[in-house]
Design an enzyme around this catalytic site. Structure first.
Site, PDB file in Angstrom:
ATOM      1  N   LEU A 184       0.837  -1.051   0.039  1.00 39.45           N
ATOM      2  CA  LEU A 184       0.109   0.073   0.149  1.00 39.45           C
ATOM      3  C   LEU A 184       0.720   1.192  -0.110  1.00 39.45           C
ATOM      4  O   LEU A 184       1.589   1.434   0.725  1.00 39.45           O
ATOM      5  CB  LEU A 184      -1.080  -0.112   0.914  1.00 39.45           C
ATOM      6  CG  LEU A 184      -1.920   1.188   1.313  1.00 39.45           C
ATOM      7  CD1 LEU A 184      -2.626   1.323   0.011  1.00 39.45           C
ATOM      8  CD2 LEU A 184      -2.792   1.008   2.677  1.00 39.45           C
ATOM      9  N   HIS A 185       0.573   2.084  -1.102  1.00 39.69           N
ATOM     10  CA  HIS A 185       1.202   3.624  -1.060  1.00 39.69           C
ATOM     11  C   HIS A 185       0.644   4.445  -2.033  1.00 39.69           C
ATOM     12  O   HIS A 185      -0.274   3.947  -3.119  1.00 39.69           O
ATOM     13  CB  HIS A 185       2.680   3.262  -1.770  1.00 39.69           C
ATOM     14  CG  HIS A 185       2.676   2.688  -3.060  1.00 39.69           C
ATOM     15  ND1 HIS A 185       2.097   1.387  -3.481  1.00 39.69           N
ATOM     16  CD2 HIS A 185       2.909   3.471  -4.354  1.00 39.69           C
ATOM     17  CE1 HIS A 185       2.282   1.239  -4.817  1.00 39.69           C
ATOM     18  NE2 HIS A 185       2.761   2.365  -5.472  1.00 39.69           N
TER      19      HIS A 185
END
Length: 335
Positions: A184-185
């Site tokens: 997740l980014h």
């Protein structure tokens, strides 16, 4: 990394104008860019990024083309993605492997409005699109797949309001929508060009949702009038994105300043793509949907036309009847 502790007084409700975007640099901008430049001087990027050739393609959409040959040649190959629900893979590249020097600082809010969002790490993107290109990461040890969550999106939207630069944008590429790492980014990016979708009017679909047709690809539009609206807007965007995933669709998100005091958050629904598509002049992810074309080769940069670029982008989109039906579903979901 050091902590950047901020409060409501640090939000910049009106950015500098485009004539002199550097004049109103905020505390956030100064820390981010100083750290980013320091890491560039220390050789922590995959290539040294200088001024990029940039031109606006002739035509009504005013696509911004940039030549970035080094990114195409030097970036890490995208991680293979097989489905919209791929789990986190500890054996593939992920952000637990970042070198400590790649981290710039940790964002943490102290005080109101509302509950604080998840703290986010700000790290360099080692294959930058532009000066100041960073990653916004929830704690990497949580090993979350690339599926947007409301607390993480809210933290990223707050980061957008911490910048005084009119061209600082925050964005997300989902699985099947151009994400190159399944961890997740979000991306934070400075771009010294306005985009038509930032001020164009939208068609209302419901009290909390609009349809924005400006730019190369129609998007669902959410609007946060100020800091207190960021948390409910984040929940609405993520609820809509979850609905898209359930319908077998990929998605991309962009947060950008609108013409008014506030933040526009755009959500694109698209056909998922797993792996490169033969014959495409460029990959289509967040930047391309927003109207920025980072191009890998000088002949393509020199010769591409608006018609050719729009054809490459729009083959990933939904037919208009399907898009409008989906808009109706989202409007009812968010009532």
């Amino acid at each position: 990394p050091e902590e950047f502790v901020y409060g409501e007084e640090d939000f910049v409700l009106e950015t500098a104008d485009w004539g002199d975007p550097v004049s109103a640099s905020s505390r956030f901008d100064r820390l981010l860019l100083a750290g980013w430049n320091d890491r560039m001087e220390r050789g922590l990027f995959r290539y040294r990024l200088g001024p990029l050739p940039t031109r606006v393609l002739p035509g009504p959409v005013r696509l911004v083309a940039q030549l970035n040959e080094q990114r195409s040649a030097e970036r890490r190959p995208p991680q293979p993605v097989r489905s919209l629900r791929d789990p986190f893979d500890p054996g593939a590249f992920n952000f637990t492997r970042l070198r400590p020097a790649e981290l710039l600082f940790r964002l943490r809010r102290s005080g109101g409005p509302g509950p604080p969002p998840d703290p986010l790490l700000v790290a360099i993107n080692a294959s930058p699109l532009e000066r100041g290109h960073v990653l916004l990461l929830p704690e990497p040890a949580r090993r979350l797949p690339q599926v947007l969550t409301a607390p993480v999106l809210c933290g990223a939207l707050e980061a957008a309001l911490l910048s005084g630069h009119p061209g600082f944008r925050v964005g997300f590429n989902g699985l099947g929508g151009g994400a190159s790492v399944n961890h997740l980014h979000l991306h934070g990016l400075y771009l010294d060009h306005p985009l038509p979708l930032e001020e164009a009017p939208a068609e209302p679909l419901g009290p909390r949702l609009g349809l924005l047709r400006a730019g190369p690809a129609p998007a669902f539009l959410f609007f946060a009038r100020g800091p207190a609206a960021l948390e409910p807007v984040s929940r609405a965007v993520c609820r809509a994105a979850e609905h898209l995933g359930g319908a077998g669709l990929a998605y991309n998100v962009l947060a950008t300043r609108g013409g008014a005091r506030g933040l526009r958050v755009l959500l694109w629904a698209r056909r998922p793509l797993f792996g490169p598509k033969a014959g495409e002049p460029f990959a289509v992810a967040l930047c391309e949907l927003a109207g920025l074309l980072p191009l890998p080769a000088e002949p393509l940069y020199r010769d591409i036309t608006e018609v050719q670029a729009l054809s490459a982008i729009r083959q990933h989109l939904l037919p208009e009847p399907e898009l409008l039906h989906l808009g109706g579903e989202l409007a009812r979901l968010l009532e």
